[in-house]
Design a protein around this motif. Structure first.
Motif, short mmCIF file in Angstrom:
data_model
loop_
_atom_site.label_atom_id
_atom_site.label_comp_id
_atom_site.label_asym_id
_atom_site.label_seq_id
_atom_site.Cartn_x
_atom_site.Cartn_y
_atom_site.Cartn_z
N ASN A 54 19.86 34.20 0.01
CA ASN A 54 21.30 34.24 -0.20
C ASN A 54 22.10 34.88 0.92
O ASN A 54 23.27 34.57 1.10
CB ASN A 54 21.61 34.99 -1.52
CG ASN A 54 21.03 34.30 -2.73
OD1 ASN A 54 21.06 33.07 -2.83
ND2 ASN A 54 20.50 35.07 -3.66
N THR A 55 21.48 35.80 1.67
CA THR A 55 22.24 36.54 2.68
C THR A 55 21.71 36.26 4.08
O THR A 55 20.54 35.90 4.26
CB THR A 55 22.15 38.05 2.41
OG1 THR A 55 20.78 38.48 2.53
CG2 THR A 55 22.67 38.39 1.02
N ASP A 56 22.58 36.44 5.06
CA ASP A 56 22.17 36.22 6.45
C ASP A 56 21.05 37.15 6.87
O ASP A 56 20.16 36.76 7.64
CB ASP A 56 23.37 36.38 7.38
CG ASP A 56 24.27 35.16 7.38
OD1 ASP A 56 23.88 34.12 6.80
OD2 ASP A 56 25.38 35.25 7.95
N ILE A 57 21.09 38.39 6.40
CA ILE A 57 20.05 39.34 6.81
C ILE A 57 18.69 38.90 6.28
O ILE A 57 17.68 38.98 6.98
CB ILE A 57 20.37 40.79 6.36
CG1 ILE A 57 19.23 41.74 6.72
CG2 ILE A 57 20.68 40.87 4.89
CD1 ILE A 57 18.85 41.78 8.17
N GLU A 58 18.63 38.39 5.06
CA GLU A 58 17.36 37.90 4.51
C GLU A 58 16.89 36.65 5.25
O GLU A 58 15.69 36.49 5.53
CB GLU A 58 17.50 37.61 3.03
CG GLU A 58 17.69 38.84 2.16
CD GLU A 58 17.93 38.48 0.71
OE1 GLU A 58 16.98 38.64 -0.09
OE2 GLU A 58 19.03 38.04 0.38
N LYS A 59 17.84 35.78 5.57
CA LYS A 59 17.50 34.57 6.32
C LYS A 59 16.95 34.92 7.70
O LYS A 59 15.95 34.36 8.16
CB LYS A 59 18.72 33.66 6.44
CG LYS A 59 19.19 33.07 5.12
CD LYS A 59 20.47 32.26 5.28
CE LYS A 59 20.94 31.72 3.94
NZ LYS A 59 22.19 30.93 4.07
N PHE A 60 17.64 35.87 8.35
CA PHE A 60 17.16 36.27 9.67
C PHE A 60 15.80 36.94 9.59
O PHE A 60 14.94 36.74 10.44
CB PHE A 60 18.16 37.20 10.36
CG PHE A 60 17.70 37.60 11.74
CD1 PHE A 60 17.72 36.68 12.77
CD2 PHE A 60 17.20 38.87 11.98
CE1 PHE A 60 17.25 37.02 14.04
CE2 PHE A 60 16.73 39.21 13.24
CZ PHE A 60 16.76 38.29 14.28
N ARG A 61 15.60 37.73 8.55
CA ARG A 61 14.30 38.38 8.36
C ARG A 61 13.18 37.33 8.26
O ARG A 61 12.12 37.46 8.89
CB ARG A 61 14.32 39.23 7.10
CG ARG A 61 12.97 39.80 6.69
CD ARG A 61 12.45 40.82 7.68
NE ARG A 61 11.17 41.37 7.26
CZ ARG A 61 10.66 42.50 7.70
NH1 ARG A 61 11.33 43.21 8.58
NH2 ARG A 61 9.49 42.92 7.28
N ALA A 62 13.41 36.28 7.48
CA ALA A 62 12.40 35.23 7.33
C ALA A 62 12.12 34.54 8.67
O ALA A 62 10.96 34.26 9.00
CB ALA A 62 12.86 34.21 6.29
#
Length: 323
Positions: free
Chosen positions: A58-66
């Protein structure tokens, strides 16, 4: 070029506190698990890979983490290619146009090796991070500069040899290095996969100790102590002495200090004689407000390579001349 300059200016001057602790409330388990579920996926279609890594988050930080976790754990460093690139950089050190021409001629070959074999050098890691971010609508840039290791750019910034990324999350620019997060090169160029989370959105004051952007060289008026992968893994930021080289007199008291959220680390100071460690008898050890400090006084003249340890790991090296 102007846009990149503005970006670099922004993250180095207006966002000095951007670091992973900004996201302490975020649980990265889901993002990491998605990256693990996509282990070994092909690089033939980067938009599809980006979608598979991010569409359930849902969030950019989680997407970037992946994205960061996947790249760091699925791409291998290529020592032979790295040696070839560094050789050419040295050869054309004073002729940037010649290096650009050589790089341009070989770019397709390097890209094919990345896509088909998942082997590359730092620019390949940084390129993948940027491209996957682009397809995920996350602003990200590549930074080229000086990576300081025990083998290169130790006492001066002699050779541009490294690339990393800066990524914009919640209107702040963050720093990361997927190459050094992925593992390390051992003897005979063997790549050892060992994920180091310390290079994910690293605190800038630590990051700058061994990552200096190419366009910032003229602004560097001091060479920091040498730091290592373990320094980042433990999230320890050496503070004092603030420079790699230090001159002092016999009997002069020197203060050593570092910042860490973990006050349980036991500090020590050693000298290496081959594989043998010779400890120094430090004194006045204090721990306050995430700062650990202690003191030492040299009793003999000489030049010393002094290593700061936290528990069993060397986290900083200094060169001290005692007169």
């Amino acid at each position: 070029m102007r846009r990149l300059f503005i970006i670099l200016f922004f993250f180095t001057t207006l966002s000095p506190k951007a670091q992973v602790s900004d996201f302490d409330s975020i649980n990265f388990t889901r993002a990491d698990n998605i990256a693990k579920l996509n282990e070994g996926e092909s690089l033939d279609n980067l938009p599809i890979l980006a979608y598979n890594l991010t569409h359930k988050l849902n969030t950019d930080i989680e997407k970037f983490r992946a994205i960061f976790y996947w790249v760091s754990n699925n791409i291998n460093a290529d020592d032979a290619l790295n040696s070839k690139v560094l050789h050419k950089r040295r050869k054309f050190k004073n002729d940037s146009l010649a290096f650009i021409s050589w790089d341009k001629k070989n770019k397709k070959k390097f890209f094919k090796k990345l896509i088909t074999q998942k082997r590359t050098v730092c620019t390949g890691y940084a390129y993948l991070i940027k491209e996957l971010c682009f397809f995920s609508n996350i602003e990200c840039e590549i930074i080229n500069g000086y990576g300081r290791t025990f083998e290169s750019n130790v006492e001066s910034l002699d050779l541009v040899n490294h690339s990393w990324n800066t990524v914009k999350l919640n209107n702040k620019w963050y720093l990361c290095d997927a190459t050094w997060a992925s593992g390390y090169l051992a003897e005979k160029g063997k790549f050892i996969k060992e994920y180091n989370d310390g290079y994910f959105l690293t605190e800038p004051h630590l990051f700058e100790k061994n990552h200096i952007p190419e366009n910032k060289k003229k602004e560097i008026n001091q060479i920091f102590p040498l730091v290592y992968g373990e320094t980042f893994k433990l999230n320890i930021d050496p503070i004092l002495p603030s420079t790699l080289k230090l001159n002092c007199k016999i009997g002069e008291v020197i203060t050593f200090s570092y910042k860490s959220l973990n006050n349980e680390y036991i500090p020590s100071l050693i000298q290496l004689k081959g594989v043998k460690e010779i400890p120094f008898k430090i004194f006045d050890v204090q721990k306050k407000n995430n700062i650990t400090s202690f003191k030492y006084s040299f009793t003999n003249k000489g030049n010393y390579d002094v290593h700061l340890k936290a528990n069993n790991d060397i986290v900083a090296t200094y060169i001290i001349n005692v007169e």
